[in-house]
Scaffold this active site. Sequence first.
Site, PDB file in Angstrom:
ATOM      1  N   SER A 181      95.791   0.309  35.030  1.00 40.60           N
ATOM      2  CA  SER A 181      94.942   1.137  35.901  1.00 40.60           C
ATOM      3  C   SER A 181      95.176   2.635  35.741  1.00 40.60           C
ATOM      4  O   SER A 181      95.125   3.387  36.725  1.00 40.60           O
ATOM      5  CB  SER A 181      95.097   0.717  37.370  1.00 40.60           C
ATOM      6  OG  SER A 181      94.652  -0.627  37.535  1.00 40.60           O
ATOM      7  N   LYS A 211      89.810  -4.681  24.603  1.00 40.02           N
ATOM      8  CA  LYS A 211      89.742  -6.120  24.918  1.00 40.02           C
ATOM      9  C   LYS A 211      88.472  -6.727  24.272  1.00 40.02           C
ATOM     10  O   LYS A 211      88.075  -6.274  23.205  1.00 40.02           O
ATOM     11  CB  LYS A 211      89.784  -6.344  26.437  1.00 40.02           C
ATOM     12  CG  LYS A 211      90.881  -5.530  27.113  1.00 40.02           C
ATOM     13  CD  LYS A 211      91.109  -5.930  28.538  1.00 40.02           C
ATOM     14  CE  LYS A 211      92.097  -4.967  29.167  1.00 40.02           C
ATOM     15  NZ  LYS A 211      92.693  -5.472  30.387  1.00 40.02           N
ATOM     16  N   ASN A 224      92.731   0.017  24.760  1.00 41.42           N
ATOM     17  CA  ASN A 224      92.596  -1.413  24.467  1.00 41.42           C
ATOM     18  C   ASN A 224      91.230  -1.856  24.980  1.00 41.42           C
ATOM     19  O   ASN A 224      91.035  -1.977  26.191  1.00 41.42           O
ATOM     20  CB  ASN A 224      93.730  -2.182  25.166  1.00 41.42           C
ATOM     21  CG  ASN A 224      93.528  -3.681  25.113  1.00 41.42           C
ATOM     22  OD1 ASN A 224      92.754  -4.185  24.310  1.00 41.42           O
ATOM     23  ND2 ASN A 224      94.235  -4.402  25.975  1.00 41.42           N
ATOM     24  N   GLU A 258     103.510  -2.821  31.041  1.00 40.71           N
ATOM     25  CA  GLU A 258     102.266  -3.077  31.769  1.00 40.71           C
ATOM     26  C   GLU A 258     102.517  -4.121  32.848  1.00 40.71           C
ATOM     27  O   GLU A 258     102.479  -5.331  32.571  1.00 40.71           O
ATOM     28  CB  GLU A 258     101.187  -3.599  30.820  1.00 40.71           C
ATOM     29  CG  GLU A 258     100.828  -2.637  29.714  1.00 40.71           C
ATOM     30  CD  GLU A 258      99.432  -2.899  29.196  1.00 40.71           C
ATOM     31  OE1 GLU A 258      98.622  -1.970  29.231  1.00 40.71           O
ATOM     32  OE2 GLU A 258      99.132  -4.047  28.798  1.00 40.71           O
ATOM     33  N   GLU A 290      97.439 -10.636  28.762  1.00 42.40           N
ATOM     34  CA  GLU A 290      96.285 -11.540  28.726  1.00 42.40           C
ATOM     35  C   GLU A 290      96.451 -12.575  27.617  1.00 42.40           C
ATOM     36  O   GLU A 290      96.000 -13.716  27.744  1.00 42.40           O
ATOM     37  CB  GLU A 290      94.994 -10.723  28.567  1.00 42.40           C
ATOM     38  CG  GLU A 290      94.661 -10.003  29.876  1.00 42.40           C
ATOM     39  CD  GLU A 290      93.809  -8.761  29.735  1.00 42.40           C
ATOM     40  OE1 GLU A 290      93.236  -8.519  28.657  1.00 42.40           O
ATOM     41  OE2 GLU A 290      93.736  -8.001  30.722  1.00 42.40           O
ATOM     42  N   GLY A 324      93.824  -3.744  35.389  1.00 43.00           N
ATOM     43  CA  GLY A 324      92.442  -3.966  35.801  1.00 43.00           C
ATOM     44  C   GLY A 324      92.254  -4.102  37.299  1.00 43.00           C
ATOM     45  O   GLY A 324      91.188  -4.511  37.758  1.00 43.00           O
ATOM     46  N   HIS A 331     100.232  -8.750  24.636  1.00 47.58           N
ATOM     47  CA  HIS A 331      99.531  -8.322  25.855  1.00 47.58           C
ATOM     48  C   HIS A 331      99.573  -9.468  26.874  1.00 47.58           C
ATOM     49  O   HIS A 331      99.487 -10.636  26.505  1.00 47.58           O
ATOM     50  CB  HIS A 331      98.086  -7.947  25.523  1.00 47.58           C
ATOM     51  CG  HIS A 331      97.395  -7.260  26.660  1.00 47.58           C
ATOM     52  ND1 HIS A 331      96.896  -7.947  27.737  1.00 47.58           N
ATOM     53  CD2 HIS A 331      97.145  -5.943  26.900  1.00 47.58           C
ATOM     54  CE1 HIS A 331      96.359  -7.078  28.591  1.00 47.58           C
ATOM     55  NE2 HIS A 331      96.507  -5.859  28.106  1.00 47.58           N
TER      56      HIS A 331
HETATM   57  C1  PEP Z   1      95.367  -3.145  29.548  1.00 46.25           C
HETATM   58  O1  PEP Z   1      94.616  -4.089  29.441  1.00 46.25           O
HETATM   59  O2  PEP Z   1      96.239  -2.975  28.691  1.00 46.25           O
HETATM   60  C2  PEP Z   1      95.198  -2.255  30.678  1.00 46.25           C
HETATM   61  C3  PEP Z   1      96.160  -1.415  30.957  1.00 46.25           C
HETATM   62  O3  PEP Z   1      94.031  -2.365  31.411  1.00 46.25           O
HETATM   63  P1  PEP Z   1      93.510  -1.369  32.586  1.00 46.25           P
HETATM   64  O4  PEP Z   1      93.782   0.045  32.124  1.00 46.25           O
HETATM   65  O5  PEP Z   1      92.074  -1.671  32.722  1.00 46.25           O
HETATM   66  O6  PEP Z   1      94.331  -1.687  33.790  1.00 46.25           O
END
Ligand code: PEP
Length: 245
Positions: A207, A12, A10, A162, A95, A168, A93
Amino acid sequence: MTRRKLIAGNWKMNGLNAALAEITAIGAGVAALGARAPDVLVCPPFTLISSAARGEVAIGAQDCHIGVSGAHTGDISSVMLKDAGAGSVIVGHSERRADHGEDDALVRAKAEAALAAGLRTIICVGETRAEREAGTAYAVVARQIAGSVPFAAQGTIVIAYEPVWAIGTGLTPTNDDIAAMHGAIRAELARSDAARAAVTQILYGGSVKPGNAREILALADVDGALVGGASLKAADFLGIINACV
Ligand code: PEP
């Protein structure tokens, strides 16, 4: 039951045309793995989908509108995504849930639209840190599954677990906590359709890096990863992809 692993990136709101070289490099790395390679998907911003889809890597989008067309300035429909070359889309997601106030009903409507357009649909769920600390993580995720997943719709649904506090941040749940939540998600899916639950891929996201991917991907009921930051550079993303082999 053997489910094929899926490693999805992803991007973003990252990536200009120059970043298409990373997707080309990802494709070369995946090709080198031959039949051992997992399913790989990159979800760049809308602006790169059409160009990226001309390459060898499967391309997806990060969001879609619930409609097909119409007076919705700035929005993109699932039919448009498909037309641009996307085969998958992420919906719900955290976000988007946080930044755009998307609730379960809207996420479900987006998933229905995406499935109707023939897109593999990755539906994201996950608790906040406060919810984890309050001991309500399972209830929150079960509610998101019940509200966001269009159980009656045909097509391929993927669930991405998630935890919001792991995205992040460099933090991850313990391996036991990941496996337990994935098992709980599959049980929740099975309440509606046991056969479908058995084949539904459940991805972990939050992460994931080359250094922790192998142990996470080996956990029960973890069928792949949704990767943010570490999907932007081919070397890192390939490190995660290689952890499936
Ligand atoms: C995500 O945005 O779906 C995500 C898992 O981000 P990160 O791997 O950077 O934690």
